[in-house]
Scaffold this motif. Structure first.
Motif, PDB file in Angstrom:
ATOM      1  N   SER A 108       0.849  -1.101  -0.145  1.00  0.00           N
ATOM      2  CA  SER A 108      -0.095  -0.072  -0.001  1.00  0.00           C
ATOM      3  C   SER A 108       0.661   1.258  -0.087  1.00  0.00           C
ATOM      4  O   SER A 108       0.588   2.285  -0.589  1.00  0.00           O
ATOM      5  CB  SER A 108      -0.958  -0.129   1.297  1.00  0.00           C
ATOM      6  N   ALA A 109       1.859   1.258   0.686  1.00  0.00           N
ATOM      7  CA  ALA A 109       2.810   2.333   0.824  1.00  0.00           C
ATOM      8  C   ALA A 109       3.477   2.739  -0.605  1.00  0.00           C
ATOM      9  O   ALA A 109       3.870   3.815  -0.678  1.00  0.00           O
ATOM     10  CB  ALA A 109       3.748   2.385   1.901  1.00  0.00           C
ATOM     11  N   THR A 110       3.894   1.814  -1.113  1.00  0.00           N
ATOM     12  CA  THR A 110       4.718   2.155  -2.467  1.00  0.00           C
ATOM     13  C   THR A 110       3.954   1.796  -3.701  1.00  0.00           C
ATOM     14  O   THR A 110       4.176   2.315  -4.900  1.00  0.00           O
ATOM     15  CB  THR A 110       5.877   0.867  -2.479  1.00  0.00           C
ATOM     16  N   GLY A 111       3.029   0.880  -3.954  1.00  0.00           N
ATOM     17  CA  GLY A 111       2.384   0.501  -5.094  1.00  0.00           C
ATOM     18  C   GLY A 111       3.166  -0.494  -6.190  1.00  0.00           C
ATOM     19  O   GLY A 111       2.841  -0.632  -7.296  1.00  0.00           O
ATOM     20  N   LEU A 112       4.484  -0.839  -5.605  1.00  0.00           N
ATOM     21  CA  LEU A 112       5.364  -1.682  -6.547  1.00  0.00           C
ATOM     22  C   LEU A 112       4.889  -2.995  -6.371  1.00  0.00           C
ATOM     23  O   LEU A 112       4.515  -3.663  -5.043  1.00  0.00           O
ATOM     24  CB  LEU A 112       6.669  -1.273  -6.079  1.00  0.00           C
ATOM     25  N   PRO A 113       5.080  -3.854  -7.243  1.00  0.00           N
ATOM     26  CA  PRO A 113       5.049  -5.299  -7.465  1.00  0.00           C
ATOM     27  C   PRO A 113       6.006  -5.898  -6.526  1.00  0.00           C
ATOM     28  O   PRO A 113       7.102  -5.449  -6.391  1.00  0.00           O
ATOM     29  CB  PRO A 113       5.133  -5.612  -8.872  1.00  0.00           C
ATOM     30  N   ILE A 114       5.847  -7.021  -5.835  1.00  0.00           N
ATOM     31  CA  ILE A 114       6.799  -7.666  -4.841  1.00  0.00           C
ATOM     32  C   ILE A 114       7.076  -9.268  -5.170  1.00  0.00           C
ATOM     33  O   ILE A 114       6.200  -9.919  -5.558  1.00  0.00           O
ATOM     34  CB  ILE A 114       5.868  -7.611  -3.469  1.00  0.00           C
ATOM     35  N   VAL A 115       8.135  -9.333  -5.150  1.00  0.00           N
ATOM     36  CA  VAL A 115       8.680 -10.876  -5.166  1.00  0.00           C
ATOM     37  C   VAL A 115       8.767 -11.212  -3.726  1.00  0.00           C
ATOM     38  O   VAL A 115       9.550 -10.764  -2.816  1.00  0.00           O
ATOM     39  CB  VAL A 115      10.243 -10.899  -5.628  1.00  0.00           C
ATOM     40  N   LEU A 116       8.073 -12.183  -3.093  1.00  0.00           N
ATOM     41  CA  LEU A 116       8.061 -13.125  -1.950  1.00  0.00           C
ATOM     42  C   LEU A 116       9.049 -13.748  -2.212  1.00  0.00           C
ATOM     43  O   LEU A 116       9.243 -14.702  -2.975  1.00  0.00           O
ATOM     44  CB  LEU A 116       6.755 -13.627  -1.719  1.00  0.00           C
ATOM     45  N   GLN A 117       9.902 -13.753  -0.889  1.00  0.00           N
ATOM     46  CA  GLN A 117      11.116 -14.726  -0.693  1.00  0.00           C
ATOM     47  C   GLN A 117      10.715 -15.808   0.349  1.00  0.00           C
ATOM     48  O   GLN A 117      10.610 -15.397   1.454  1.00  0.00           O
ATOM     49  CB  GLN A 117      12.367 -13.698  -0.264  1.00  0.00           C
ATOM     50  N   ASP A 118      10.912 -16.922  -0.051  1.00  0.00           N
ATOM     51  CA  ASP A 118      10.734 -18.192   0.779  1.00  0.00           C
ATOM     52  C   ASP A 118      12.468 -18.512   1.209  1.00  0.00           C
ATOM     53  O   ASP A 118      12.973 -19.481   0.456  1.00  0.00           O
ATOM     54  CB  ASP A 118       9.985 -19.289   0.139  1.00  0.00           C
ATOM     55  N   VAL A 119      12.670 -18.184   2.334  1.00  0.00           N
ATOM     56  CA  VAL A 119      13.989 -18.491   2.905  1.00  0.00           C
ATOM     57  C   VAL A 119      13.907 -19.418   4.000  1.00  0.00           C
ATOM     58  O   VAL A 119      12.959 -19.562   4.735  1.00  0.00           O
ATOM     59  CB  VAL A 119      14.682 -17.212   2.936  1.00  0.00           C
ATOM     60  N   PRO A 120      15.183 -20.089   4.261  1.00  0.00           N
ATOM     61  CA  PRO A 120      15.161 -20.945   5.459  1.00  0.00           C
ATOM     62  C   PRO A 120      14.829 -20.325   6.708  1.00  0.00           C
ATOM     63  O   PRO A 120      14.152 -21.047   7.423  1.00  0.00           O
ATOM     64  CB  PRO A 120      16.622 -21.218   5.416  1.00  0.00           C
ATOM     65  N   GLN A 121      15.257 -19.233   7.015  1.00  0.00           N
ATOM     66  CA  GLN A 121      15.001 -18.460   8.268  1.00  0.00           C
ATOM     67  C   GLN A 121      13.396 -17.883   8.321  1.00  0.00           C
ATOM     68  O   GLN A 121      12.945 -17.560   9.280  1.00  0.00           O
ATOM     69  CB  GLN A 121      16.054 -17.068   8.552  1.00  0.00           C
ATOM     70  N   ALA A 122      12.766 -17.993   6.913  1.00  0.00           N
ATOM     71  CA  ALA A 122      11.558 -17.408   7.284  1.00  0.00           C
ATOM     72  C   ALA A 122      10.789 -18.160   6.319  1.00  0.00           C
ATOM     73  O   ALA A 122      10.259 -17.663   5.154  1.00  0.00           O
ATOM     74  CB  ALA A 122      11.166 -16.163   7.028  1.00  0.00           C
ATOM     75  N   PRO A 123      10.418 -19.440   6.305  1.00  0.00           N
ATOM     76  CA  PRO A 123       9.805 -20.323   5.278  1.00  0.00           C
ATOM     77  C   PRO A 123       8.597 -19.884   5.040  1.00  0.00           C
ATOM     78  O   PRO A 123       7.550 -19.522   5.998  1.00  0.00           O
ATOM     79  CB  PRO A 123       9.997 -21.886   5.817  1.00  0.00           C
ATOM     80  N   ILE A 124       8.111 -20.307   3.820  1.00  0.00           N
ATOM     81  CA  ILE A 124       6.524 -19.850   3.307  1.00  0.00           C
ATOM     82  C   ILE A 124       5.826 -21.114   2.926  1.00  0.00           C
ATOM     83  O   ILE A 124       6.217 -21.472   1.831  1.00  0.00           O
ATOM     84  CB  ILE A 124       6.613 -18.660   2.384  1.00  0.00           C
TER      85      ILE A 124
END
Length: 302
Positions: free
Chosen positions: A125-141
């Motif tokens: 909402s703050a930027t309006g930019l598209p986002i690449v979600l990052q699935d990493v070992p320290q924060a798995p998705i």
């Protein structure tokens, strides 16, 4: 399918011998990406972003965006443990010229799915930019959460899969999200061929091997899987195998490759870092010589 696809290298940050950013070498690195024909470039963990001051982050991003001049997406990692901090980083990245953001969920304290979605929604909402979600070992998705995020935050249109084993995770993610998210591989790109077969539509490797990854990508897109696999085995895996032996050795190796190619003047890695021991240093020198020989062979063939 919307989202980010193709070969999107992560820039390594060139430093002078005293540890300041070498913008002349950075310019040569971006030139090399443009010449290789990559599909985007990023500034992220592979750039030692966590060792850059906020001012350096903005200055480096601005320099890259100014040089690219809209020829390809410029992605900036703005991950942070706090939403207010992440929003500020994202806003500043947008102002400095980023055309996409990359974010992994807050990882300092575990947070539930609703908190993760709210975190991402505020950044979007703050930027309006598209986002690449990052699935990493320290924060798995988990794939189910990725689907919830895609439905709740439309600007999240891509996910970079880096939790191990990446091949199985790519397949699970593809099954869960369908065409709602473009799926990219990560973790050095050594399993790109296998990930591609299971639904990945690109990867984000180190910029030092952009040309090699583009060769692999072009082979995959042409349906030449055997050629792609041979290229990975000959050009990509030997570097990855050495780079991921311990600590942050990969920085030293990939920077050494850029020094050999006369793109970087120095292979300096900001502290703290694990310096290669005597045996590893010899292996690194051998690897650089091998890559140089392969590069020369490629020039002669073309």
């Amino acid at each position: 399918m919307t989202g980010l696809t193709g070969i999107v290298p992560i820039l390594l940050t060139p430093f002078t011998a005293n540890g300041t950013i070498d913008y002349g070498s950075l310019r040569l690195e971006v030139d090399a990406m443009l010449e290789a024909g990559v599909h985007g470039i990023g500034i992220a963990i592979g750039s030692e972003i966590f060792k850059l001051t906020l001012q350096e982050r903005r200055a480096m991003l601005s320099a890259v965006a100014d040089q690219v001049e809209g020829q390809m997406p410029v992605i900036m990692n703005v991950s942070a443990p706090g939403t207010h901090v992440a929003v500020q980083l994202a806003t500043e990245a947008a102002e400095a010229g980023a055309t996409r953001l990359m974010i992994w969920p807050p990882d300092f304290f575990p947070s539930g799915p609703d908190a993760v979605i709210e975190h991402l929604d505020q950044i979007a909402s703050a930027t309006g930019l598209p986002i690449v979600l990052q699935d990493v070992p320290q924060a798995p998705i988990p794939p189910a959460l990725a689907l919830r995020i895609a439905d709740a935050v439309p600007l999240v249109d891509t996910i970079k899969v880096e939790t191990q084993p990446t091949v199985a995770q790519v397949q699970a993610m593809t099954t869960a999200v369908g065409d709602k998210l473009a799926i990219l591989g990560g973790a050095g790109g050594g399993t790109l061929v296998e990930e591609f077969r299971r639904g990945a539509r690109g990867t984000m490797p180190f910029a030092s091997q952009a040309r090699e990854f583009m060769q692999v990508w072009n082979a995959l897109c042409a349906g030449n899987f055997d050629t792609a696999a041979t290229l990975v085995e000959a050009e990509i895996l030997p570097v990855s195998r050495l780079g991921f032996q311990s600590g942050d050795l990969f920085y030293h190796i990939h920077k050494a490759l850029l020094v050999q190619r006369r793109i970087f003047k120095s292979a300096y890695v900001r502290p703290p870092t694990s310096q290669p021991d005597a045996i590893t240093a010899k292996e690194l020198d051998h690897m650089v010589q091998r890559v140089a020989a392969n590069t020369q062979k490629h020039k002669e063939l073309t």
